[in-house]
Design a protein around this motif. Sequence first.
Motif, PDB file in Angstrom:
ATOM      1  N   THR A  43       1.251 -17.106 -32.164  1.00  0.00           N
ATOM      2  CA  THR A  43       1.568 -16.888 -30.756  1.00  0.00           C
ATOM      3  C   THR A  43       2.909 -17.557 -30.437  1.00  0.00           C
ATOM      4  OG1 THR A  43       0.233 -18.806 -30.172  1.00  0.00           O
ATOM      5  CG2 THR A  43      -0.834 -16.671 -29.995  1.00  0.00           C
ATOM      6  N   VAL A  44       3.418 -17.296 -29.250  1.00  0.00           N
ATOM      7  CA  VAL A  44       4.663 -17.958 -28.845  1.00  0.00           C
ATOM      8  C   VAL A  44       4.510 -18.516 -27.434  1.00  0.00           C
ATOM      9  CG1 VAL A  44       6.138 -16.462 -30.272  1.00  0.00           C
ATOM     10  CG2 VAL A  44       5.724 -15.868 -27.885  1.00  0.00           C
TER      11      VAL A  44
ATOM     12  N   VAL B   9      13.938  -0.290 -17.151  1.00  0.00           N
ATOM     13  CA  VAL B   9      12.526   0.052 -16.933  1.00  0.00           C
ATOM     14  C   VAL B   9      11.761  -1.222 -16.575  1.00  0.00           C
ATOM     15  CG1 VAL B   9      10.421   1.030 -17.940  1.00  0.00           C
ATOM     16  CG2 VAL B   9      12.678   1.926 -18.605  1.00  0.00           C
ATOM     17  N   THR B  10      11.103  -1.189 -15.401  1.00  0.00           N
ATOM     18  CA  THR B  10      10.378  -2.372 -14.946  1.00  0.00           C
ATOM     19  C   THR B  10       8.994  -2.454 -15.584  1.00  0.00           C
ATOM     20  OG1 THR B  10       9.551  -1.166 -13.037  1.00  0.00           O
ATOM     21  CG2 THR B  10      11.584  -2.439 -12.739  1.00  0.00           C
ATOM     22  N   ASN B  11       8.405  -3.635 -15.529  1.00  0.00           N
ATOM     23  CA  ASN B  11       7.107  -3.878 -16.164  1.00  0.00           C
ATOM     24  C   ASN B  11       6.365  -4.961 -15.391  1.00  0.00           C
ATOM     25  OD1 ASN B  11       5.296  -5.373 -18.293  1.00  0.00           O
ATOM     26  ND2 ASN B  11       5.763  -3.388 -19.209  1.00  0.00           N
ATOM     27  N   VAL B  12       5.052  -4.814 -15.313  1.00  0.00           N
ATOM     28  CA  VAL B  12       4.186  -5.872 -14.776  1.00  0.00           C
ATOM     29  C   VAL B  12       3.037  -6.074 -15.751  1.00  0.00           C
ATOM     30  CG1 VAL B  12       2.681  -6.633 -12.902  1.00  0.00           C
ATOM     31  CG2 VAL B  12       4.645  -5.184 -12.397  1.00  0.00           C
ATOM     32  N   ALA B  13       2.729  -7.309 -16.090  1.00  0.00           N
ATOM     33  CA  ALA B  13       1.593  -7.584 -16.968  1.00  0.00           C
ATOM     34  C   ALA B  13       0.893  -8.848 -16.494  1.00  0.00           C
ATOM     35  CB  ALA B  13       2.064  -7.771 -18.415  1.00  0.00           C
ATOM     36  N   ILE B  14      -0.439  -8.843 -16.613  1.00  0.00           N
ATOM     37  CA  ILE B  14      -1.199 -10.022 -16.187  1.00  0.00           C
ATOM     38  C   ILE B  14      -1.277 -11.040 -17.316  1.00  0.00           C
ATOM     39  CG2 ILE B  14      -3.464  -9.020 -16.774  1.00  0.00           C
ATOM     40  CD1 ILE B  14      -4.491 -10.427 -14.150  1.00  0.00           C
ATOM     41  N   PHE B  15      -1.078 -12.299 -16.960  1.00  0.00           N
ATOM     42  CA  PHE B  15      -1.212 -13.428 -17.879  1.00  0.00           C
ATOM     43  C   PHE B  15      -2.164 -14.439 -17.226  1.00  0.00           C
ATOM     44  CE2 PHE B  15       2.223 -13.320 -21.162  1.00  0.00           C
ATOM     45  CZ  PHE B  15       2.825 -12.124 -20.795  1.00  0.00           C
ATOM     46  N   ASN B  16      -2.835 -15.220 -18.061  1.00  0.00           N
ATOM     47  CA  ASN B  16      -3.641 -16.306 -17.499  1.00  0.00           C
ATOM     48  C   ASN B  16      -3.354 -17.616 -18.234  1.00  0.00           C
ATOM     49  OD1 ASN B  16      -4.931 -15.952 -19.885  1.00  0.00           O
ATOM     50  ND2 ASN B  16      -6.871 -15.270 -19.011  1.00  0.00           N
TER      51      ASN B  16
ATOM     52  N   ILE C  52       1.944 -18.366 -22.585  1.00  0.00           N
ATOM     53  CA  ILE C  52       1.615 -18.029 -23.968  1.00  0.00           C
ATOM     54  C   ILE C  52       1.598 -16.511 -24.110  1.00  0.00           C
ATOM     55  CG2 ILE C  52      -0.101 -18.223 -25.820  1.00  0.00           C
ATOM     56  CD1 ILE C  52       1.091 -20.908 -25.028  1.00  0.00           C
ATOM     57  N   SER C  53       2.228 -16.005 -25.159  1.00  0.00           N
ATOM     58  CA  SER C  53       2.254 -14.562 -25.407  1.00  0.00           C
ATOM     59  C   SER C  53       1.867 -14.293 -26.853  1.00  0.00           C
ATOM     60  CB  SER C  53       3.664 -14.026 -25.142  1.00  0.00           C
ATOM     61  OG  SER C  53       3.750 -12.666 -25.485  1.00  0.00           O
TER      62      SER C  53
ATOM     63  N   ARG D 154       3.700  -7.622 -25.145  1.00  0.00           N
ATOM     64  CA  ARG D 154       4.909  -7.580 -25.975  1.00  0.00           C
ATOM     65  C   ARG D 154       6.104  -7.001 -25.221  1.00  0.00           C
ATOM     66  NH1 ARG D 154       2.172  -3.385 -26.404  1.00  0.00           N
ATOM     67  NH2 ARG D 154       2.828  -1.340 -27.115  1.00  0.00           N
ATOM     68  N   ASP D 155       5.859  -6.058 -24.296  1.00  0.00           N
ATOM     69  CA  ASP D 155       6.957  -5.535 -23.459  1.00  0.00           C
ATOM     70  C   ASP D 155       7.549  -6.652 -22.608  1.00  0.00           C
ATOM     71  OD1 ASP D 155       6.562  -2.959 -24.394  1.00  0.00           O
ATOM     72  OD2 ASP D 155       5.306  -2.369 -22.693  1.00  0.00           O
ATOM     73  N   THR D 156       6.664  -7.464 -22.061  1.00  0.00           N
ATOM     74  CA  THR D 156       7.108  -8.594 -21.242  1.00  0.00           C
ATOM     75  C   THR D 156       7.979  -9.536 -22.061  1.00  0.00           C
ATOM     76  OG1 THR D 156       5.107  -8.476 -19.898  1.00  0.00           O
ATOM     77  CG2 THR D 156       6.308 -10.563 -19.866  1.00  0.00           C
ATOM     78  N   LEU D 157       7.508  -9.888 -23.235  1.00  0.00           N
ATOM     79  CA  LEU D 157       8.249 -10.806 -24.101  1.00  0.00           C
ATOM     80  C   LEU D 157       9.626 -10.237 -24.453  1.00  0.00           C
ATOM     81  CD1 LEU D 157       8.324 -13.369 -25.846  1.00  0.00           C
ATOM     82  CD2 LEU D 157       7.119 -12.110 -27.640  1.00  0.00           C
ATOM     83  N   ARG D 158       9.656  -8.977 -24.841  1.00  0.00           N
ATOM     84  CA  ARG D 158      10.926  -8.353 -25.221  1.00  0.00           C
ATOM     85  C   ARG D 158      11.907  -8.336 -24.043  1.00  0.00           C
ATOM     86  NH1 ARG D 158       9.523  -2.981 -26.024  1.00  0.00           N
ATOM     87  NH2 ARG D 158      10.104  -2.851 -23.833  1.00  0.00           N
ATOM     88  N   ASN D 159      11.393  -7.964 -22.860  1.00  0.00           N
ATOM     89  CA  ASN D 159      12.267  -7.925 -21.684  1.00  0.00           C
ATOM     90  C   ASN D 159      12.821  -9.305 -21.335  1.00  0.00           C
ATOM     91  OD1 ASN D 159      11.756  -5.204 -21.485  1.00  0.00           O
ATOM     92  ND2 ASN D 159      10.333  -5.381 -19.755  1.00  0.00           N
ATOM     93  N   ILE D 160      11.988 -10.312 -21.450  1.00  0.00           N
ATOM     94  CA  ILE D 160      12.451 -11.677 -21.140  1.00  0.00           C
ATOM     95  C   ILE D 160      13.536 -12.103 -22.128  1.00  0.00           C
ATOM     96  CG2 ILE D 160      11.785 -14.128 -21.105  1.00  0.00           C
ATOM     97  CD1 ILE D 160       9.013 -13.209 -20.068  1.00  0.00           C
TER      98      ILE D 160
END
Lengths: 200, 200
Positions: free
Chosen positions: B137-138, B30-37, B52-53, B60-66
């Motif tokens: 944070t991480v 399952v793909t995901n896109v999330a905005i970070f700054n 930073i997450s 959190r989906d982004t972090l888990r997938n990575i």
Amino acid sequence: MDASYRRSMINSLAGFRQAVLVGTISDQGVTNVAIFNSLIHLGANPPLFGLISRPDSVSRDTLRNILNTGYYTLNFVSTDMAQIAHQTSARYDVSEFEALKLQQFYSENFLAPFIQDAVVKIGLKFEEKLDITINGTVMIIGSIDRIIVHDDIICNDGFMDLSRLNVLVSCGLDAYYSVNPISRFAYAKPTHMATKLDFN
Amino acid sequence: MDASYRRSMINSLAGFRQAVLVGTISDQGVTNVAIFNSLIHLGANPPLFGLISRPDSVSRDTLRNILNTGYYTLNFVSTDMAQIAHQTSARYDVSEFEALKLQQFYSENFLAPFIQDAVVKIGLKFEEKLDITINGTVMIIGSIDRIIVHDDIICNDGFMDLSRLNVLVSCGLDAYYSVNPISRFAYAKPTHMATKLDFN
């Protein structure tokens, strides 16, 4: 790819970043200003900002002063100070305040010097140094002690529209930019596209 | 100061930052896109970027997938995609590629999806997760595996002038900006003011 070409490329690929002049004072009373472009928002409560520092760079004076005194200032300047901002990256033997004729500003009960002409002044208290062992850099973490800005950039919801102050932005090691507002958007929900908001 | 007002204020005080859409894929595909700054340049050799997450956020989906797959993409978009970029912050039950009709692009031998219309595409290999214990944070640290950009933004010395691509910049949680070049400057030396350089 030679080292200089590679460094320019990778630095610019990190995108646009806030240009920040960090003001410090040594425990012997010698002031310092150095440009950073690695300002990181870590959290709002408590209000924590991070800065990345390389132990081997010009910014080593900044790092030492922060560790010794516990206080430092973040100064955002307007685009007409681009050349002076960049020039703080030179290896001066004297204070950059003196060398570049920058006027100091001291806030009551705050040790570190601000730049008088900075349009945003943030006083930080050092909290923690985090070692990034993978490449020997460090993150300096500080909490916001005070903020000095013009009231008229503060929007109704607390957002500060820094573009009204023509704040200087950087990319890579030596390129400087100004910004223009496009839009704010409402909090995004999955049911519909977020609507545009005004900057007020 | 209420929590929302404070959050808006502190976030915007961190200044202008690169808007980055992070593309990932789960181990179920399952793909995901999330905005970070919070893109951070950590070093050029090896070429390392940080993000930073917050474990409790949409990211959190982004972090888990990575963490599960080891690969992720950074996508910079142009200003005409501001609304879609912001909208990736909504809590979708399906892939943001699907919900927002973003076309995927896959690069040879690279697991994570890019955004086809992104003007800068950077493929990263996960290297390390650094816990920032002071506020939970991480920092996700990755090395650059590949870069996909138009040749014509690359200057003679390797610098990439992203302003030619009208790259989207953000400030705070919901404000978006474009940039205009002011100048580049030569390497700063204490003997004289650095001269202006062209963007070429």
